[in-house]
Design a protein around this motif. Sequence first.
Motif, PDB file in Angstrom:
ATOM      1  N   ASP A 211       0.880  -1.168   0.000  1.00 48.14           N
ATOM      2  CA  ASP A 211       0.000   0.000   0.000  1.00 48.14           C
ATOM      3  C   ASP A 211       0.920   1.220   0.000  1.00 48.14           C
ATOM      4  N   ASN A 212       0.927   1.976  -1.109  1.00 50.01           N
ATOM      5  CA  ASN A 212       1.843   3.106  -1.237  1.00 50.01           C
ATOM      6  C   ASN A 212       1.583   4.231  -0.246  1.00 50.01           C
ATOM      7  N   SER A 213       0.413   4.230   0.389  1.00 44.08           N
ATOM      8  CA  SER A 213       0.142   5.266   1.386  1.00 44.08           C
ATOM      9  C   SER A 213       0.886   4.991   2.691  1.00 44.08           C
ATOM     10  N   ILE A 214       1.367   3.755   2.871  1.00 43.89           N
ATOM     11  CA  ILE A 214       2.154   3.411   4.058  1.00 43.89           C
ATOM     12  C   ILE A 214       3.618   3.699   3.740  1.00 43.89           C
ATOM     13  N   PRO A 215       4.250   4.601   4.470  1.00 42.82           N
ATOM     14  CA  PRO A 215       5.634   4.968   4.144  1.00 42.82           C
ATOM     15  C   PRO A 215       6.604   3.829   4.389  1.00 42.82           C
TER      16      PRO A 215
ATOM     17  N   SER B  76      19.111  -6.097  12.491  1.00 40.82           N
ATOM     18  CA  SER B  76      20.377  -6.828  12.557  1.00 40.82           C
ATOM     19  C   SER B  76      21.450  -6.043  11.814  1.00 40.82           C
ATOM     20  N   SER B  77      22.621  -5.944  12.430  1.00 41.69           N
ATOM     21  CA  SER B  77      23.755  -5.298  11.779  1.00 41.69           C
ATOM     22  C   SER B  77      24.593  -6.316  11.009  1.00 41.69           C
ATOM     23  N   CYS B  78      24.081  -7.513  10.842  1.00 41.78           N
ATOM     24  CA  CYS B  78      24.716  -8.633  10.115  1.00 41.78           C
ATOM     25  C   CYS B  78      25.692  -9.416  10.980  1.00 41.78           C
ATOM     26  N   ALA B  79      26.588  -8.728  11.698  1.00 41.80           N
ATOM     27  CA  ALA B  79      27.671  -9.446  12.374  1.00 41.80           C
ATOM     28  C   ALA B  79      27.408  -9.727  13.850  1.00 41.80           C
ATOM     29  N   SER B  80      27.096  -8.720  14.620  1.00 42.55           N
ATOM     30  CA  SER B  80      26.994  -8.856  16.071  1.00 42.55           C
ATOM     31  C   SER B  80      25.817  -9.742  16.482  1.00 42.55           C
ATOM     32  N   ARG B  81      25.963 -10.408  17.621  1.00 46.26           N
ATOM     33  CA  ARG B  81      24.854 -11.214  18.143  1.00 46.26           C
ATOM     34  C   ARG B  81      23.868 -10.342  18.919  1.00 46.26           C
ATOM     35  N   PHE B  82      24.235  -9.078  19.137  1.00 43.68           N
ATOM     36  CA  PHE B  82      23.342  -8.152  19.819  1.00 43.68           C
ATOM     37  C   PHE B  82      22.492  -7.426  18.783  1.00 43.68           C
ATOM     38  N   LYS B  83      21.222  -7.762  18.764  1.00 42.04           N
ATOM     39  CA  LYS B  83      20.276  -7.181  17.814  1.00 42.04           C
ATOM     40  C   LYS B  83      19.358  -6.214  18.562  1.00 42.04           C
ATOM     41  N   SER B  84      18.319  -5.763  17.894  1.00 43.99           N
ATOM     42  CA  SER B  84      17.348  -4.910  18.565  1.00 43.99           C
ATOM     43  C   SER B  84      15.989  -5.033  17.889  1.00 43.99           C
ATOM     44  N   ILE B  85      14.961  -4.588  18.584  1.00 37.74           N
ATOM     45  CA  ILE B  85      13.602  -4.587  18.051  1.00 37.74           C
ATOM     46  C   ILE B  85      13.037  -3.187  18.286  1.00 37.74           C
ATOM     47  N   THR B  86      12.587  -2.546  17.205  1.00 41.79           N
ATOM     48  CA  THR B  86      12.014  -1.207  17.313  1.00 41.79           C
ATOM     49  C   THR B  86      10.511  -1.267  17.081  1.00 41.79           C
ATOM     50  N   ILE B  87       9.762  -0.667  17.995  1.00 36.38           N
ATOM     51  CA  ILE B  87       8.302  -0.614  17.892  1.00 36.38           C
ATOM     52  C   ILE B  87       7.897   0.677  17.176  1.00 36.38           C
ATOM     53  N   TYR B  88       7.021   0.542  16.175  1.00 33.13           N
ATOM     54  CA  TYR B  88       6.508   1.699  15.437  1.00 33.13           C
ATOM     55  C   TYR B  88       4.986   1.734  15.514  1.00 33.13           C
ATOM     56  N   SER B  89       4.462   2.957  15.486  1.00 32.16           N
ATOM     57  CA  SER B  89       3.019   3.159  15.416  1.00 32.16           C
ATOM     58  C   SER B  89       2.724   4.065  14.225  1.00 32.16           C
ATOM     59  N   LEU B  90       1.680   3.742  13.459  1.00 33.65           N
ATOM     60  CA  LEU B  90       1.332   4.505  12.266  1.00 33.65           C
ATOM     61  C   LEU B  90       0.428   5.678  12.651  1.00 33.65           C
ATOM     62  N   LYS B  91       0.940   6.889  12.451  1.00 34.90           N
ATOM     63  CA  LYS B  91       0.207   8.104  12.806  1.00 34.90           C
ATOM     64  C   LYS B  91       0.162   9.030  11.591  1.00 34.90           C
ATOM     65  N   ASN B  92      -1.057   9.313  11.093  1.00 33.72           N
ATOM     66  CA  ASN B  92      -1.213  10.218   9.949  1.00 33.72           C
ATOM     67  C   ASN B  92      -0.309   9.824   8.778  1.00 33.72           C
ATOM     68  N   ASN B  93      -0.327   8.533   8.461  1.00 38.12           N
ATOM     69  CA  ASN B  93       0.466   7.980   7.358  1.00 38.12           C
ATOM     70  C   ASN B  93       1.972   8.191   7.530  1.00 38.12           C
ATOM     71  N   LYS B  94       2.409   8.266   8.783  1.00 36.07           N
ATOM     72  CA  LYS B  94       3.841   8.344   9.089  1.00 36.07           C
ATOM     73  C   LYS B  94       4.152   7.375  10.218  1.00 36.07           C
ATOM     74  N   TRP B  95       5.328   6.759  10.151  1.00 35.32           N
ATOM     75  CA  TRP B  95       5.728   5.853  11.216  1.00 35.32           C
ATOM     76  C   TRP B  95       6.314   6.648  12.374  1.00 35.32           C
ATOM     77  N   LYS B  96       5.748   6.458  13.549  1.00 31.58           N
ATOM     78  CA  LYS B  96       6.280   7.081  14.757  1.00 31.58           C
ATOM     79  C   LYS B  96       7.062   6.025  15.532  1.00 31.58           C
ATOM     80  N   GLU B  97       8.346   6.293  15.769  1.00 30.79           N
ATOM     81  CA  GLU B  97       9.182   5.345  16.512  1.00 30.79           C
ATOM     82  C   GLU B  97       8.854   5.453  18.002  1.00 30.79           C
ATOM     83  N   ILE B  98       8.423   4.331  18.589  1.00 26.95           N
ATOM     84  CA  ILE B  98       8.006   4.325  19.992  1.00 26.95           C
ATOM     85  C   ILE B  98       9.170   3.968  20.919  1.00 26.95           C
TER      86      ILE B  98
END
Length: 252
Positions: free
Chosen positions: A140-144, A177-199
């Motif tokens: 859906d092109n409206s989702i950035p 994932s940065s490809c190499a390190s075993r330490f990864k991360s998870i980022t939560i996003y919320s869709l606000k006015n057709n923009k992703w807000k990083e929570i």
Amino acid sequence: MKKLIILVLLFNLISCKKEIEKTEPKRIITKPHAKKLSYNEQLEAIKNGTSKDSVLSNDIQFINDSLLKGKFKLDISKYETENEKKNCFPIRLPKKMFNEFYNEGFNNLGDLNGDKKDDFVFVLHALNYCEEGDSYYFTDNSIPRILTDSNCCHPSSILNIGDINEDGQAEIAEYYSSCASRFKSITIYSLKNNKWKEIKTIPFALNDEYYIDRDFKKLFKKVSKNNLKYFEIIDIDAEGKIIASWKKLRIE
């Protein structure tokens, strides 16, 4: 006597010439400046230098016709407008590299924006030299898109964790994932006015007990409206056991 007079005159003439050379400003000869090519002219030159087995990273016709094959039409015009302002030029890529991205296919995330249609995510290489990593695009092109600085992105790394704030649009988690390190991360996003807000970005250490694409429903639990519990895995101890705890997160 005549010779003496001539010598004096010559001496005075030479002295006068030297004095003029000292006082007269030197003429600086400048070369005409070469014409500066416009963004579109430079872009055309890059296109003309692309071999048959290569394609520009922002060649939307190739992406739509050869990769997406009519499943839907990706629109990158809004990103390209910004790229032109920043003089960000595309990269020449082997066509087989595009095929490698496409071979991973699409990940069905269900309805993200509440329009009663399933939304799929897929990955493409950076559009230009200014972008540092892959991006996640949605059917859906409206989702950035979600732009990253990683070259280890996969469609399965985007997860629908449900409509936590009950605004009719689902929140998502991006496994990074940065490809190499075993330490990864998870980022939560919320869709606000057709923009992703990083929570929030949550640490996630690789382990043998939980795999993000298989076990994300065990790692994220909606408690009530606006409230999410998540299982934070920060490391593994000397005995191989995970160091983890449940945390709370509020999403408005």
